[in-house]
Design an enzyme around this catalytic site. Structure first.
Site, PDB file in Angstrom:
ATOM      1  N   CYS A 128      24.771   7.059  -3.139  1.00 17.99           N
ATOM      2  CA  CYS A 128      25.602   7.559  -2.022  1.00 17.99           C
ATOM      3  C   CYS A 128      26.808   6.671  -1.724  1.00 17.99           C
ATOM      4  CB  CYS A 128      24.739   7.712  -0.778  1.00 17.99           C
ATOM      5  SG  CYS A 128      23.517   6.416  -0.559  1.00 17.99           S
ATOM      6  N   HIS A 241      27.271   7.002   5.937  1.00 15.17           N
ATOM      7  CA  HIS A 241      27.674   5.652   5.535  1.00 15.17           C
ATOM      8  C   HIS A 241      29.174   5.469   5.810  1.00 15.17           C
ATOM      9  CE1 HIS A 241      23.845   5.304   3.751  1.00 15.17           C
ATOM     10  NE2 HIS A 241      24.135   5.376   2.470  1.00 15.17           N
TER      11      HIS A 241
HETATM   12  N1  LIG Z   1      18.862   9.173   1.219  1.00 17.40           N
HETATM   13  C1  LIG Z   1      20.061   9.097   0.674  1.00 17.40           C
HETATM   14  O1  LIG Z   1      21.101   8.965   1.357  1.00 17.40           O
HETATM   15  C2  LIG Z   1      20.209   9.193  -0.820  1.00 17.40           C
HETATM   16  C3  LIG Z   1      21.489   9.289  -1.365  1.00 17.40           C
HETATM   17  C4  LIG Z   1      21.641   9.369  -2.762  1.00 17.40           C
HETATM   18  C5  LIG Z   1      20.534   9.343  -3.563  1.00 17.40           C
HETATM   19  N2  LIG Z   1      19.296   9.240  -2.993  1.00 17.40           N
HETATM   20  C6  LIG Z   1      18.135   9.218  -3.895  1.00 17.40           C
HETATM   21  O2  LIG Z   1      17.429  10.441  -3.729  1.00 17.40           O
HETATM   22  C7  LIG Z   1      16.029  10.215  -3.961  1.00 17.40           C
HETATM   23  C8  LIG Z   1      15.237  10.739  -2.758  1.00 17.40           C
HETATM   24  O3  LIG Z   1      15.668  10.055  -1.597  1.00 17.40           O
HETATM   25  P1  LIG Z   1      15.227  10.486  -0.125  1.00 17.40           P
HETATM   26  O4  LIG Z   1      16.068   9.658   0.775  1.00 17.40           O
HETATM   27  O5  LIG Z   1      15.204  11.956   0.022  1.00 17.40           O
HETATM   28  O6  LIG Z   1      13.706   9.910  -0.097  1.00 17.40           O
HETATM   29  P2  LIG Z   1      12.451  10.426   0.747  1.00 17.40           P
HETATM   30  O7  LIG Z   1      12.884  10.959   2.066  1.00 17.40           O
HETATM   31  O8  LIG Z   1      11.487   9.307   0.719  1.00 17.40           O
HETATM   32  O9  LIG Z   1      11.877  11.652  -0.138  1.00 17.40           O
HETATM   33  C9  LIG Z   1      11.257  11.445  -1.402  1.00 17.40           C
HETATM   34  C10 LIG Z   1      10.797  12.768  -1.974  1.00 17.40           C
HETATM   35  O10 LIG Z   1      10.202  12.510  -3.251  1.00 17.40           O
HETATM   36  C11 LIG Z   1       8.878  13.046  -3.257  1.00 17.40           C
HETATM   37  N3  LIG Z   1       7.947  12.245  -4.043  1.00 17.40           N
HETATM   38  C12 LIG Z   1       7.588  10.957  -3.854  1.00 17.40           C
HETATM   39  N4  LIG Z   1       6.657  10.583  -4.776  1.00 17.40           N
HETATM   40  C13 LIG Z   1       6.430  11.665  -5.544  1.00 17.40           C
HETATM   41  C14 LIG Z   1       5.580  11.927  -6.639  1.00 17.40           C
HETATM   42  N5  LIG Z   1       4.749  10.987  -7.141  1.00 17.40           N
HETATM   43  N6  LIG Z   1       5.599  13.172  -7.203  1.00 17.40           N
HETATM   44  C15 LIG Z   1       6.410  14.134  -6.703  1.00 17.40           C
HETATM   45  N7  LIG Z   1       7.243  13.951  -5.658  1.00 17.40           N
HETATM   46  C16 LIG Z   1       7.251  12.730  -5.084  1.00 17.40           C
HETATM   47  C17 LIG Z   1       8.446  13.044  -1.803  1.00 17.40           C
HETATM   48  O11 LIG Z   1       7.395  13.962  -1.639  1.00 17.40           O
HETATM   49  P3  LIG Z   1       6.164  13.680  -0.606  1.00 17.40           P
HETATM   50  O12 LIG Z   1       6.659  14.221   0.707  1.00 17.40           O
HETATM   51  O13 LIG Z   1       5.067  14.483  -1.193  1.00 17.40           O
HETATM   52  O14 LIG Z   1       5.926  12.215  -0.596  1.00 17.40           O
HETATM   53  C18 LIG Z   1       9.754  13.475  -1.125  1.00 17.40           C
HETATM   54  O15 LIG Z   1       9.908  14.864  -1.219  1.00 17.40           O
HETATM   55  C19 LIG Z   1      15.872   8.705  -4.192  1.00 17.40           C
HETATM   56  O16 LIG Z   1      15.890   8.451  -5.579  1.00 17.40           O
HETATM   57  C20 LIG Z   1      17.124   8.134  -3.565  1.00 17.40           C
HETATM   58  O17 LIG Z   1      17.497   6.902  -4.139  1.00 17.40           O
HETATM   59  C21 LIG Z   1      19.102   9.179  -1.639  1.00 17.40           C
END
Ligand SMILES: NC(=O)c1ccc[n+]([C@@H]2O[C@H](COP(=O)([O-])OP(=O)(O)OC[C@H]3O[C@@H](n4cnc5c(N)ncnc54)[C@H](OP(=O)(O)O)[C@@H]3O)[C@@H](O)[C@H]2O)c1
Length: 337
Positions: A128, A241
């Protein structure tokens, strides 16, 4: 059109916004699946006014999926993306795992849309903090060729997912009540504080988040010679951000020229009137797909330096919007064949 699409990580902070965007942008599909971990399998998520069952992410589920948009932790993306590709499913991946793989294009549609042409099944969306910076850099780079960047980030807690957002809210409540709170996403209290470390120690005193900003920017512009000095800070803001950016260019860019360049660049909204007290702020940019730019000034300490302030919704343009835009490019590409 891709017949069956899936959101992998549909229950997460980014997954929630991907659901909203597919709905808002009327993304074309025949059927849609919502995937997450075993923990969430059987629960429901809302989409287009209905509740939909979440399925467990397994290799076989990709037998029926043509396009997946993934937003899971890196280790999960490492495993599931090959499962998908082996079953002829194209993946747009939000995680950091595949971004620097030479066979995987790293795409920001306003900057390098042509890179998707070379995909071999996986296309990555950048971190991001990188995405909003490269969107803002693009018009300046095209006009004056950027040679150096000094950037300090002020990153929201939503960047650390749903646990990060919960930490800010619950930590603040506990602080005000004089109670103890055990932070889950952050190593130190984020309420009434800021943390000058995002990611792990990586390279010569820089963190993994900071080195992502360097390496991903080089890959997206196809130019390793741009010198970049990033400092990434977590701040007690729920979402969006902010970045203080100084660029040095080969050809001088005046403030007037910079305003014109930003105003006509795709994906950028200019909010720049210091006398009137107008500049981008996280609270105003929340929920918007644009990258906002303001506080444009010539650098007082160098000849060809330009300083500005840049804010973007990290869950939208920093993640979900960028991924959905890539998916839209894939739909167009498919229609053109
Ligand atoms: N947040 C940001 O601003 C942002 C920006 C750019 C990129 N990202 C990237 O996007 C990704 C997700 O970020 P997020 O902020 O959305 O995180 P998050 O809120 O923690 O969500 C993670 C997601 O992944 C799923 N997950 C976790 N372990 C899993 C498994 N073993 N098998 C299948 N699904 C699984 C979770 O499902 P459950 O509910 O079942 O645990 C949830 O749906 C990360 O790689 C992050 O670095 C995030």
């Amino acid at each position: 059109m891709f017949e069956t699409i899936a959101i992998v990580g549909a229950t997460g902070a980014v997954g929630r916004i991907i659901r909203q965007l597919l709905e808002e942008r009327d993304f074309p599909y025949g059927q849609i699946k919502f995937l997450a971990s075993k923990r969430s399998a059987g629960t429901t998520v809302s989409f287009k006014g209905k509740e939909h069952r979440v399925e467990e992410l397994t290799p076989d589920v990709f037998e029926e999926i043509d396009l997946a948009i993934g937003s899971t932790p890196d280790d999960v993306a490492k495993e599931f993306c090959p499962w998908a590709v082996e079953r002829n499913c194209v993946v747009v991946d939000e995680s950091g795992y595949w971004r620097m793989d030479p066979t995987v294009p790293l795409v920001v549609p306003e900057v390098n849309p042509e890179a998707i042409d070379d995909h071999q099944g996986i296309i990555s969306s950048p971190n991001c903090s990188t995405t909003q910076m490269v969107v803002a850099m693009k018009p300046l780079h095209d006009f004056g060729r950027i040679r150096r960047v000094i950037v300090s980030t002020y990153q929201a807690t939503s960047g650390a997912g749903v646990k990060g957002q919960a930490d800010l809210k619950n930590g603040t409540k506990a602080f005000l009540a004089g109670d103890q709170y055990k932070y889950e996403a952050f190593k130190y209290p984020i309420a009434f504080n800021l943390i000058p470390q995002i990611g792990s120690p990586k390279h010569q005193g820089y963190t993994s988040e900071e080195m992502k900003m360097v390496k991903e920017t080089h890959k997206i512009f196809g130019d390793d010679s741009i010198r970049i000095c990033p400092t990434c800070i977590r701040v007690p803001v729920d979402n969006c951000h902010s970045e203080s950016i100084l660029v040095e260019t080969e050809r001088k860019i005046t403030v007037k020229q910079a305003r014109e360049l930003f105003a006509s660049a795709p994906g950028i909204k200019l909010v720049d009137d210091l006398d009137a007290g107008k500049y981008p702020m996280p609270a105003d940019c929340d929920g918007d797909d644009a990258t906002f730019v303001g506080r444009i000034r010539e650098d007082l300490s160098s000849d060809n330096g330009l300083a500005f302030w840049c804010v973007s919704d990290n869950l939208r343009k920093g993640a979900a919007t960028n991924a959905v835009q890539i998916a839209e490019l894939l739909v167009k590409q498919q229609a053109a064949v």
